[in-house]
Motif scaffolding. Sequence first.
Motif, PDB file in Angstrom:
ATOM      1  N   CYS A 178       3.414   4.956   2.130  1.00  0.00           N
ATOM      2  CA  CYS A 178       2.519   3.810   2.364  1.00  0.00           C
ATOM      3  C   CYS A 178       2.891   3.063   3.635  1.00  0.00           C
ATOM      4  O   CYS A 178       2.011   2.676   4.420  1.00  0.00           O
ATOM      5  CB  CYS A 178       2.547   2.872   1.166  1.00  0.00           C
ATOM      6  SG  CYS A 178       1.811   3.549  -0.343  1.00  0.00           S
ATOM      7  N   THR A 179       4.185   2.834   3.860  1.00  0.00           N
ATOM      8  CA  THR A 179       4.594   2.093   5.059  1.00  0.00           C
ATOM      9  C   THR A 179       4.369   2.908   6.334  1.00  0.00           C
ATOM     10  O   THR A 179       3.981   2.354   7.368  1.00  0.00           O
ATOM     11  CB  THR A 179       6.076   1.704   4.950  1.00  0.00           C
ATOM     12  OG1 THR A 179       6.867   2.865   4.635  1.00  0.00           O
ATOM     13  CG2 THR A 179       6.286   0.645   3.883  1.00  0.00           C
ATOM     14  N   SER A 181       2.023   5.035   6.736  1.00  0.00           N
ATOM     15  CA  SER A 181       0.585   5.171   6.969  1.00  0.00           C
ATOM     16  C   SER A 181      -0.038   3.919   7.571  1.00  0.00           C
ATOM     17  O   SER A 181      -1.231   3.921   7.879  1.00  0.00           O
ATOM     18  CB  SER A 181      -0.124   5.508   5.656  1.00  0.00           C
ATOM     19  OG  SER A 181       0.040   4.450   4.717  1.00  0.00           O
ATOM     20  N   GLY A 182       0.765   2.855   7.719  1.00  0.00           N
ATOM     21  CA  GLY A 182       0.264   1.669   8.397  1.00  0.00           C
ATOM     22  C   GLY A 182       0.167   0.431   7.540  1.00  0.00           C
ATOM     23  O   GLY A 182      -0.136  -0.653   8.056  1.00  0.00           O
ATOM     24  N   LEU A 183       0.414   0.520   6.241  1.00  0.00           N
ATOM     25  CA  LEU A 183       0.357  -0.663   5.390  1.00  0.00           C
ATOM     26  C   LEU A 183       1.576  -1.552   5.625  1.00  0.00           C
ATOM     27  O   LEU A 183       2.665  -1.067   5.946  1.00  0.00           O
ATOM     28  CB  LEU A 183       0.318  -0.260   3.913  1.00  0.00           C
ATOM     29  CG  LEU A 183      -0.996   0.329   3.371  1.00  0.00           C
ATOM     30  CD1 LEU A 183      -0.810   0.722   1.915  1.00  0.00           C
ATOM     31  CD2 LEU A 183      -2.131  -0.670   3.503  1.00  0.00           C
ATOM     32  N   GLY A 184       1.377  -2.857   5.462  1.00  0.00           N
ATOM     33  CA  GLY A 184       2.503  -3.773   5.503  1.00  0.00           C
ATOM     34  C   GLY A 184       3.390  -3.585   4.280  1.00  0.00           C
ATOM     35  O   GLY A 184       2.993  -2.957   3.281  1.00  0.00           O
ATOM     36  N   ASN A 186       4.511  -5.715   1.988  1.00  0.00           N
ATOM     37  CA  ASN A 186       4.033  -6.336   0.760  1.00  0.00           C
ATOM     38  C   ASN A 186       2.851  -5.560   0.181  1.00  0.00           C
ATOM     39  O   ASN A 186       2.777  -5.326  -1.037  1.00  0.00           O
ATOM     40  CB  ASN A 186       3.632  -7.785   1.025  1.00  0.00           C
ATOM     41  CG  ASN A 186       4.816  -8.642   1.409  1.00  0.00           C
ATOM     42  OD1 ASN A 186       5.964  -8.239   1.204  1.00  0.00           O
ATOM     43  ND2 ASN A 186       4.556  -9.818   1.954  1.00  0.00           N
ATOM     44  N   ALA A 187       1.914  -5.153   1.037  1.00  0.00           N
ATOM     45  CA  ALA A 187       0.761  -4.378   0.578  1.00  0.00           C
ATOM     46  C   ALA A 187       1.207  -3.016   0.037  1.00  0.00           C
ATOM     47  O   ALA A 187       0.681  -2.534  -0.976  1.00  0.00           O
ATOM     48  CB  ALA A 187      -0.241  -4.202   1.712  1.00  0.00           C
ATOM     49  N   ALA A 188       2.184  -2.397   0.715  1.00  0.00           N
ATOM     50  CA  ALA A 188       2.689  -1.108   0.242  1.00  0.00           C
ATOM     51  C   ALA A 188       3.385  -1.261  -1.108  1.00  0.00           C
ATOM     52  O   ALA A 188       3.231  -0.410  -1.999  1.00  0.00           O
ATOM     53  CB  ALA A 188       3.647  -0.519   1.269  1.00  0.00           C
ATOM     54  N   LYS A 190       2.750  -3.532  -3.365  1.00  0.00           N
ATOM     55  CA  LYS A 190       1.710  -3.755  -4.361  1.00  0.00           C
ATOM     56  C   LYS A 190       1.004  -2.448  -4.715  1.00  0.00           C
ATOM     57  O   LYS A 190       0.718  -2.182  -5.893  1.00  0.00           O
ATOM     58  CB  LYS A 190       0.705  -4.775  -3.817  1.00  0.00           C
ATOM     59  CG  LYS A 190      -0.430  -5.114  -4.773  1.00  0.00           C
ATOM     60  CD  LYS A 190       0.082  -5.817  -6.004  1.00  0.00           C
ATOM     61  CE  LYS A 190      -1.061  -6.244  -6.905  1.00  0.00           C
ATOM     62  NZ  LYS A 190      -0.576  -6.852  -8.171  1.00  0.00           N
ATOM     63  N   ARG A 191       0.732  -1.621  -3.725  1.00  0.00           N
ATOM     64  CA  ARG A 191       0.064  -0.345  -3.981  1.00  0.00           C
ATOM     65  C   ARG A 191       0.951   0.584  -4.817  1.00  0.00           C
ATOM     66  O   ARG A 191       0.470   1.278  -5.731  1.00  0.00           O
ATOM     67  CB  ARG A 191      -0.286   0.319  -2.647  1.00  0.00           C
ATOM     68  CG  ARG A 191      -0.970   1.671  -2.770  1.00  0.00           C
ATOM     69  CD  ARG A 191      -2.304   1.541  -3.491  1.00  0.00           C
ATOM     70  NE  ARG A 191      -2.956   2.824  -3.668  1.00  0.00           N
ATOM     71  CZ  ARG A 191      -3.753   3.379  -2.775  1.00  0.00           C
ATOM     72  NH1 ARG A 191      -4.013   2.762  -1.613  1.00  0.00           N
ATOM     73  NH2 ARG A 191      -4.326   4.546  -3.003  1.00  0.00           N
ATOM     74  N   CYS A 211       6.525  -8.674  -5.756  1.00  0.00           N
ATOM     75  CA  CYS A 211       5.402  -9.015  -4.868  1.00  0.00           C
ATOM     76  C   CYS A 211       4.993 -10.471  -5.033  1.00  0.00           C
ATOM     77  O   CYS A 211       4.729 -11.173  -4.042  1.00  0.00           O
ATOM     78  CB  CYS A 211       4.217  -8.105  -5.151  1.00  0.00           C
ATOM     79  SG  CYS A 211       4.459  -6.376  -4.700  1.00  0.00           S
TER      80      CYS A 211
END
Length: 312
Positions: A178-179, A181-184, A186-188, A190-191, A211
């Motif tokens: 996730c990180t 691939s471009g997600l921040g 916190n967003a990663a 959460k995902r 989170c």
Amino acid sequence: MDLNGITSLFGDSLTRDNLFLLMVLIGTMLAVLAIGVVVMGVNSPLKRKVKSIQGVADSSSSSERIGGALENMAPIMVPNSKKERESVQSNLIQAGFHDPTALSFFYAIKLLTVLIALFVGAATYLLMQDSGYMPLAIIAVFWIGLFGPNMVLAKLVSTRRDEIRAAVPDALDLLVVCTESGLGFNAALKRVGDELNISHPAFADELDTVCAKIQAGVEMPIAFKELVDRTGVEELTGLVSMLSHASKVGGSIAQTLRDYTEDYRDKRTQAAEEVAAKIPTKMLFPMVLFIWPCFFIVALGPGLITLFDALK
């Protein structure tokens, strides 16, 4: 003071049976007192008056009534040692009981098990008076009643810790993907929590808590340090240190996660090799005690029988 001293103090009429019946009577009085405390706590006139003044309807469910009853029983068993209370509270959190009243529930359940052990001990005494195992059985019953809840809690902590430890590799791999691939972060995070909600629900809940703390303003290393304290998984301590260092020096979190994932995978491989290396030593004693005697009986038994017949 032993039984002879008590007998001489109260007279010859106080035999062992009468002394035990006195103990049962005292235990029954304590049980009735505990039940009275429960009933007064659930149906307290003061509580009903406060609710009527506040305009709150008495619509509490049966589970809430039982919870209130257990909370009223808890002070009887709560220890005075603050260190012991904090230790039990930490174990409850690591077992997944995050409610503030979990400590009261635990000591209330412990009081119930002690009372049950008292009555079971009395029944054991009455049924096994002539048995030589009667004292051992009574000691075992009281030991289970007093320490049984602690053993169950330790088992729950160990089970949940193993579940979370098994979820860490999958979570780290998903977090790296996730990180990168471009997600921040916190967003990663959460995902990853959403993806692990089915396969590893306990660890997914903990990631959601992390989170929420980060979004509330808690620093990321502190949030992960609290995660280690809540789960008891010490393997995450290295991740906390690496994330703290990356956030201070401004390094790449994705690269930090990848490095830690590789290091964690190496540690898991070493741990598996260590377990595999201990298997021959652990198998030696069962083989000596159970397998080798059977082998010798099967291999040498017929020959020995034939030899004994020939010697006769």
